[in-house]
Design a protein around this motif. Structure first.
Motif, PDB file in Angstrom:
ATOM      1  N   GLU A 284       0.823  -1.203   0.000  1.00 55.42           N
ATOM      2  CA  GLU A 284       0.000   0.000   0.000  1.00 55.42           C
ATOM      3  C   GLU A 284       0.859   1.255   0.000  1.00 55.42           C
ATOM      4  N   TRP A 286       1.331   5.417   1.216  1.00 51.98           N
ATOM      5  CA  TRP A 286       1.009   6.438   2.210  1.00 51.98           C
ATOM      6  C   TRP A 286       1.693   7.736   1.801  1.00 51.98           C
ATOM      7  N   ARG A 356      -2.002  -4.773   9.688  1.00 47.45           N
ATOM      8  CA  ARG A 356      -2.362  -3.576   8.930  1.00 47.45           C
ATOM      9  C   ARG A 356      -3.177  -2.613   9.790  1.00 47.45           C
ATOM     10  N   HIS A 360      -1.736   1.038  10.421  1.00 48.46           N
ATOM     11  CA  HIS A 360      -2.530   2.144   9.904  1.00 48.46           C
ATOM     12  C   HIS A 360      -2.763   3.189  10.998  1.00 48.46           C
ATOM     13  N   PHE A 370      -3.474   7.656   3.993  1.00 45.22           N
ATOM     14  CA  PHE A 370      -3.556   6.379   3.288  1.00 45.22           C
ATOM     15  C   PHE A 370      -3.971   6.605   1.841  1.00 45.22           C
ATOM     16  N   GLY A 372      -4.287   3.931  -0.398  1.00 47.60           N
ATOM     17  CA  GLY A 372      -4.808   2.699  -0.959  1.00 47.60           C
ATOM     18  C   GLY A 372      -3.706   1.768  -1.430  1.00 47.60           C
ATOM     19  N   GLU A 373      -4.115   0.689  -2.086  1.00 49.43           N
ATOM     20  CA  GLU A 373      -3.151  -0.323  -2.505  1.00 49.43           C
ATOM     21  C   GLU A 373      -2.549  -0.066  -3.883  1.00 49.43           C
ATOM     22  N   ALA A 374      -3.121   0.830  -4.667  1.00 52.51           N
ATOM     23  CA  ALA A 374      -2.615   1.036  -6.030  1.00 52.51           C
ATOM     24  C   ALA A 374      -1.145   1.443  -6.063  1.00 52.51           C
TER      25      ALA A 374
END
Length: 539
Positions: A284, A286, A356, A360, A370, A372-374
């Motif tokens: 992920e 950040w 996670r 987080h 955050f 996301g995972e992209a």
């Protein structure tokens, strides 16, 4: 693919070499004044190394040991085993400069053949350079100026020879490349977890010899953390080291071999601890408002027992350029402004979910946003692509190179600023200012590694320009409390800086070890160890 088929004038698989997209070329043209066609390269078929100096007696002796067809003196084999893969190495070989090509390439099949080769070479004063994947970027395959030397190519020693599923250890041969080792372990449900940027081509022996550190070191540890035992061939005989997980039986002699870069012996077997292959992988992105804020967040994770598997942080410049996602350079960064951190979690599904949640919360407490995972997926997909990008940059007349260091957290801010200043003030030979980027590549409770990437135009003598800049950066590193290398190794590039780190007495201790294991001085001469300066009278 056979390691000898690595691209001779660049990195990796020739089929993956590709020109830069027009978008990136346009950006670099505006930034550095470079353009397609500015790079220089001769063809492999046009390169002719000097005549080999291996005597008939030596060639016959080596052939008796390893067999017909395993002592190679043809031009292509010798060129492909010339030096490593630093940018200056590539500039030289692209210009046809192969005056320091090995006189022969010798391919042994097992430990006993390596031992016999070393004895034969020691008797005849033929220098030996152990060769795994050929991925050194610090001059680790450039042995000064011996009268005659061979490249000892360990590609034939590429097996998983034992797996202890109870103790979770594996015995690997040194010529096994990273993907091959992972594939063999995966068949049994295990992973080594060692994924440096050189992973696709570097070998198990090279990982050990250079104290490699992988991109997942936050979770799996450095390679030297993984090693439980070693078998080493030396001109004086076999050395077996390591017989228990931990021992109080004197100094740990494994540490003399780990990081020795072939100067003390040839590693012929490595026993490593392995782990069950993870059920789940989640990467992920950040965003942090500044590099300093991001560093503080990473430090908090490390010091509060919340270390994920992968933990990296790009500074503002690297984030803006998009180097964390090489395929998107020149496009908008997924982090926008500020600094991009990549956080990766691996393990069982429940374990990853719980971890996670905790990380987080900790990252948000430190100002993290955050994304996301992209961004994490993009980094994971392109994590081994940067060397290919470097080659394409060379093709258009740009110069790209890296260096790395590590320090305690309290020294990291000054180290970062001082190295950046050293690089930006010395790399002015091409007439345009360099772009200096940095990321935190490895994190520990007590400190971190900084990895710098430099991009500039090639001047009249880019190798000389870089030598000046790297010398200045090395001086800044040592003056700022950093180590001259966190994971690239010493080679010849960092030899003098290493001597400063360990001091004159430390240098003498290592020379004493080498004198006992390699009294003829044939093993990778000029690598790792600087000459011993005479002691003052009365010392």
């Amino acid at each position: 693919m056979d390691p000898t088929h690595m691209l001779w004038s660049g990195w990796g698989d020739p089929g993956r070499a590709a020109p830069l997209p027009g978008r990136i070329t346009d950006v670099l043209g505006e930034l550095l004044g470079v353009r397609p066609g500015d790079g220089r390269r001769v063809e492999l078929a046009d390169i002719e190394p000097r005549a080999h100096r291996l005597t008939a007696d030596a060639e016959e002796a080596l052939t008796r040991i390893v067999g017909e067809g395993h002592v190679l003196t043809d031009a292509e084999s010798r060129v492909r085993h010339t030096r490593g893969k630093s940018t200056t190495d590539l500039l030289r070989i692209r210009a046809g400069a192969v005056g320091d090509a090995p006189d022969a390439v010798v391919v042994p099949a097992d430990h006993d053949e390596v031992l016999a080769v070393l004895r034969a070479c020691s008797e005849r004063r033929v220098a030996v350079v152990p060769f795994g994947g050929g991925t050194s970027v610090v001059g680790g395959l450039a042995p000064g100026t011996p009268d005659c030397f061979i490249a000892l190519d360990l590609r034939g020693m590429n097996r998983l020879t034992a797996l202890d599923t109870v103790s979770r250890t594996a015995v690997l041969q040194p010529g096994l490349r990273g993907p091959e080792a992972e594939a063999l372990l995966a068949e049994q449900g295990f992973t080594l977890g060692h994924f440096p940027q050189s992973y696709e081509w570097a070998t198990i022996g090279g990982f050990a010899a250079a104290r490699s550190s992988g991109q997942a070191s936050a979770g799996y540890g450095r390679f030297d953390d993984m090693v439980t035992a070693l078998r080493v061939a030396t001109p004086e005989g076999t050395w077996d080291i390591g017989r228990a997980p931990r021992s109080a039986a004197g100094p740990d002699l494994r540490q003399l071999v780990l990081g020795s870069e072939g100067a003390f012996g040839v590693i012929t077997s490595v026993t490593v601890r392995v782990r069950p292959a993870p059920e789940t992988r989640a990467y992920e992105g950040w965003r942090f408002g500044s590099f300093a804020a991001g560093r503080d967040a990473l430090r908090a994770l490390a010091q509060n027992g919340l270390m994920p598997t992968v933990l990296r942080l790009s500074d503002e410049t690297e984030t803006a350029v998009g180097l964390a996602d090489p395929a998107s350079i020149g496009a908008a960064s997924g982090a926008g402004t500020g600094c991009l951190a990549v956080v990766g979690h691996e393990g069982g599904a429940a374990e990853v979910s719980e971890h996670r949640t905790r990380t987080h919360a900790a990252l948000r407490d430190r100002g993290g946003e955050f994304l996301g995972e992209a961004p994490g997926r993009k980094w994971a997909e392109g994590r081994f692509s940067a060397p290919y990008l470097r080659d394409a940059l060379l093709d258009i007349g740009a110069f790209a190179e890296t260096l790395e260091t590590a320090a305690f957290w309290s020294d990291v801010p000054a180290l970062y600023e001082n190295v950046r200043t050293a690089l930006t003030t010395t790399l002015t030979g091409a007439g345009t200012p360099p772009v200096v980027m940095c990321h935190v590549s490895h994190v520990y409770p007590t400190g971190a590694s900084l990895y710098f990437t430099v991009l500039c135009a090639q001047g009249e003598d880019p190798a000389a320009d870089w030598a000046l800049a790297k010398r200045a950066a090395g001086e800044a590193i040592l003056a700022s409390g950093g180590t001259i290398s966190h994971h690239h190794g010493v080679g010849t590039d960092h030899r003098d800086g290493y001597a400063q780190e360990i001091g004159p007495l430390g240098v003498e201790v290592l020379h004493a070890v080498k004198d006992r294991l390699d009294p003829s001085g044939i093993l990778n001469p000029g690598i790792l160890l600087p000459p011993v300066r005479p002691r003052p009278t009365g010392a």
